[in-house]
Each structure stands twice: as C-alpha cells, then as structure tokens.
Design a protein around this motif. Structure first.
Motif, short mmCIF file in Angstrom:
data_model
loop_
_atom_site.label_atom_id
_atom_site.label_comp_id
_atom_site.label_asym_id
_atom_site.label_seq_id
_atom_site.Cartn_x
_atom_site.Cartn_y
_atom_site.Cartn_z
N THR A 95 -8.46 -11.04 -26.10
CA THR A 95 -7.59 -12.17 -25.75
C THR A 95 -8.12 -12.90 -24.52
OG1 THR A 95 -5.64 -11.05 -26.66
CG2 THR A 95 -5.25 -12.81 -25.03
N ILE A 96 -8.51 -12.15 -23.51
CA ILE A 96 -9.01 -12.75 -22.28
C ILE A 96 -10.32 -13.50 -22.55
CG2 ILE A 96 -9.90 -12.26 -19.96
CD1 ILE A 96 -7.94 -9.86 -19.90
N ARG A 97 -11.21 -12.88 -23.29
CA ARG A 97 -12.50 -13.53 -23.61
C ARG A 97 -12.26 -14.84 -24.35
NH1 ARG A 97 -15.10 -13.79 -28.07
NH2 ARG A 97 -13.88 -12.09 -29.00
N ARG A 98 -11.35 -14.85 -25.30
CA ARG A 98 -11.06 -16.07 -26.08
C ARG A 98 -10.50 -17.16 -25.18
NH1 ARG A 98 -8.47 -13.68 -29.59
NH2 ARG A 98 -6.33 -13.98 -28.81
N GLU A 99 -9.60 -16.80 -24.27
CA GLU A 99 -9.03 -17.79 -23.35
C GLU A 99 -10.09 -18.37 -22.43
OE1 GLU A 99 -6.02 -19.07 -23.17
OE2 GLU A 99 -5.09 -17.85 -24.75
N VAL A 100 -11.00 -17.51 -21.97
CA VAL A 100 -12.08 -17.97 -21.09
C VAL A 100 -12.97 -18.95 -21.82
CG1 VAL A 100 -14.19 -17.24 -19.90
CG2 VAL A 100 -12.07 -15.95 -19.59
#
Length: 447
Positions: free
Chosen positions: A198-203
C-alpha cells in the motif's frame, strides 16, 4: 569494561543478552508486578532486609545518585553485588548534540526538542536532495512532516491511522504552508507489517520522481517501529530508516495467548529468544516493557526529600487499597490537595471510592478495614519501602530498554545478513536527557 554500541564496530549481542537475562531473572521481583499490586504480590517481603537498612541510612544526595551509579563501600555485600552487576550491563551509545529548540505555539518544548533534533540528525546523515522522499510513520497532526519540509525542502508523505489527526495535519498544511502542499501530503492508513505494498503504491502515485526513500517517525509507539523495521528490510526501494521508538508497553500480545507475557514482537532476535527458556521468558512481561520506557534515572538527581515522601505515600496508599480488593472490585481514585503525612484507614477510604461489577452501591466493609489495619501494622514504614522499590526500578530502567532496542537491532542485522543486505546501523541518544529522557534514534542505511 563498559559495553559500547556504535556504527563503527560490531556488538556481541549474545554475550550481553546472556548476562542481562540472568541478571533480570535473578532480580525480577523488583519489576515483575504492576506498581499498584506490589503489596498484593509480596514485593516488599522480597526486598532484602540488608538493602532496606542500607537505603534507610543513605543521605538524600546518596539516595538520589543510586540510579545514576553511586555505590558506597559500607553497604551490604548483596546490595553491592546488585549494583556492581548492574553497572556491568550499562551500554555506551553515541549522542546527537543537536540543537536548542525554539518554542512553537501549541507544541511542548520537549516535543520541539525532539522534532528539531530528529530533523537535524536526518540532515547530518542524509544531506537534503530534491529527489528524496521521507515517509513519516505515525505522523500524528503533522508537526514533524511540516518541520522537515520547512527546514530542508524535502518531500514528505505523512501516514496516520487516526483520521482526525490526519485531517488536522492536512488542514494546517493547506492554511499555513499552501505553497508546499504538493511536497507534503498525508495518507489515512493504519500501518501494519502488511502495509508495504500500500505504501509503495501511494509513493509511486504521489511522488513519481523520487529517487531516494527514507522512513522516519517521531514517537513510533508500540509495534509501529517494528513495522517500520520490517518495511525497511523487505523494500528494496527504501534506503534509510531513521525513527524514534517509544511506548513499548503498548505492544500487542500474540493471538490466542493465555499469557500476557507473550508478545508478537518481543523477542525478535534468535539470540534473545534462545536465552528465554526455563522460566526466563517470563521476564518479558508488560511491567518489563513499561519500565523500559518510563522516565530515566536522570529525573532522580534533583528530587527533594519532600518529593520522595509524597511519591512514596501515593504509591503505598495505592498498593494498600489494591491489596484488599476482592474479585470484581475496583476503585475510583479521588483527587486530594495534600496527601496526609500519616496514612490511616479512614483517610484512605475517603480518597478511594469502591466500585463493584455486581453491586450498584458498593461500600467499604469491616473486612476491608480489618485488612487495611493489618497491612498498616505490618508495614509501618511502607511509604519509604515503596520509594525504595521505585529507586530499584529506576536502576533497572536502562537495562530493560537496552534489551528492547538491542533485540530489534540484532534482529535487523540477522535478516539483513540472511538477505545479503549491506547495512550501516546505529543507536543514538539525544544529549539532553533531562528534557527528553533517554530518547533514542534508531538508524539504519543500506550501503
């Protein structure tokens, strides 16, 4: 010889854990009980009479310096042995000299100190780059995120599980720093070990041009700092971890565990886990974790006799009341302007209101009064003994926190070695221990 932890040399975790676990298991009576239950659980009876005599005879200056390492040759052999073994478990860490904080509206001077010094540490180890992004784990209302951008121009993604906190951070950003609204963004998400994708996708969606990603966080409570460590280790796209862990006592227990002393993320390392056998695993309890994150020994050095007596009376009275409660009973603690110099049954019952799960109008009984009378006769100097116990716990605070932090660092080194990750790591203390007691920066960088 003092144990030394630094970025330049390896640390013998197994040796330290072995000595520390043996020591804490030997003296677990000091910290194993919640401090409201120390009378109920017989902690005062476990305190060696020789230690009590030594502490009775200590001057206020000597008493205040015991948690700071003071030793008097005339004390009893068993107390000297305790203090000597304790000193051998001290660890020297690098310190961050930091900066003197500026007062900011709505932020305590302690938090200003931590925000500005975490930011200055980031600047020291990672000179600012336009293409760098910091992910602020548990960003709260956004003070750290905004300060990092304000001082270095870095982009920041603040992640917060509490929607109201995240909304407050976003509103402040829009009102006070509208020109940097694209560089400082916020995400409402409760971080767990499964949050990496989730964090990687948001970044990728929000900061497509970033080339360096670092994880940071101020007051990364409970399991959050562990999730940050795991995200750093399993994410090739994250290069740096610079985080301040805290609130270890809020860590989650294992699912379906019948024993409160079994935690999901403590121990983490194979070295420590291998030593917690034959009953020694019980030292990793909620009280141990709470002691690891309480105020440090530095708070003792300037306390007055009156301050010690007041705290001892408060602690003793709370322990006495707890000791006479029956199943299903609890108390509501009433505020008093002045703790009486003499503890009596009646002035205690005026302070504590009895509550019961089964009785709507619970009242103190003659049995309660008889038990309290009996305990007051048994411990005529109970308030002093309670403060002696607090002194001994303050002595152990650093060892407990050492184990918690070093266990996490050892785990990180194990995983990085197994995965072929070359890494520079360090544990760094903020210098002003009085303003921000024993505040650590947990740092790692992939080489």
């Amino acid at each position: 010889m003092a144990n030394r932890f630094s970025a330049q040399q390896p640390f013998d975790y197994n040796d330290y854990f072995s000595r520390a676990v043996t020591f804490l298991y030997k003296y677990k009576w000091i910290f194993y009980s919640n401090n409201t239950k120390f009378i109920r659980n017989g902690v005062l009876d476990a305190m060696p009479p020789d230690w009590v005599n030594d502490l009775h005879g200590a001057s206020i200056d000597e008493f205040n310096r015991i948690p700071l390492g003071f030793v008097k040759d005339s004390w009893s052999p068993s107390f000297l042995e305790f203090l000597t073994e304790l000193k051998r478990l001290s660890v020297e860490y690098d310190q961050h000299d930091g900066v003197v904080p500026k007062a900011r509206k709505g932020i305590s001077i302690k938090k200003c100190y931590e925000i500005e010094n975490l930011t200055s540490f980031i600047d020291t180890v990672r000179p600012a780059q336009e293409s760098e992004l910091l992910i602020d784990f548990g960003c709260g209302v956004g003070h750290l995120s905004q300060f990092i951008n304000e001082t270095s121009g870095r982009s920041v993604l603040g992640i917060e599980g509490n929607f109201r906190y995240m909304q407050t951070a976003q509103n402040r950003q829009n009102e006070k720093f509208p020109s940097s609204s694209q560089k400082v963004q916020y995400l409402n998400h409760f971080i767990t070990d499964d949050s990496t994708d989730t964090i990687r996708r948001e970044v990728e969606e929000r900061f497509s041009n970033c080339q360096q990603v670092s994880i940071t966080g101020l007051h990364a409570c409970a399991d959050l700092s562990v999730s940050a460590i795991r995200c750093f280790l399993c994410s090739p796209w994250v290069q740096h971890l610079i985080i301040m862990p805290c609130c270890y006592h809020k860590m989650s227990t294992k699912a379906q565990s019948v024993n409160e002393a079994r935690f999901q993320n403590m121990p983490m390392s194979e070295e420590l886990a291998g030593l917690l056998v034959d009953g020694k695993e019980d030292i990793i309890c909620r009280a141990f974790l709470r002691l690891g994150c309480q105020q440090t020994a530095a708070r003792w050095k300037d306390l007055t006799i009156e301050a010690h007596l007041r705290h001892g009376r408060i602690m003793f009275r709370r322990g006495l009341i707890d000791a006479v409660l029956r199943a299903g009973e609890s108390v509501k603690v009433g505020k008093v302007q002045q703790i009486p110099d003499e503890t009596t049954v009646e002035n205690m019952l005026q302070q504590f209101t009895l509550e019961s799960e089964t009785e709507a109008d619970a009242r103190w009984t003659d049995e309660h009064r008889m038990q309290l009378n009996s305990l007051l006769r048994k411990y005529p100097d109970g308030h002093r003994l309670a403060e002696y116990l607090e002194c001994l716990q303050s002595c152990l605070q650093a060892v407990c926190e050492n184990i918690i932090l070093l266990d996490r660092m050892c785990y990180m080194e194990q995983v990085s070695k197994r995965c072929g990750i070359k890494m520079v790591r360090n544990l760094v203390r903020l210098k002003n221990d009085g303003l921000s007691p024993r505040c650590f920066i947990f740092y790692a960088s992939k080489a």
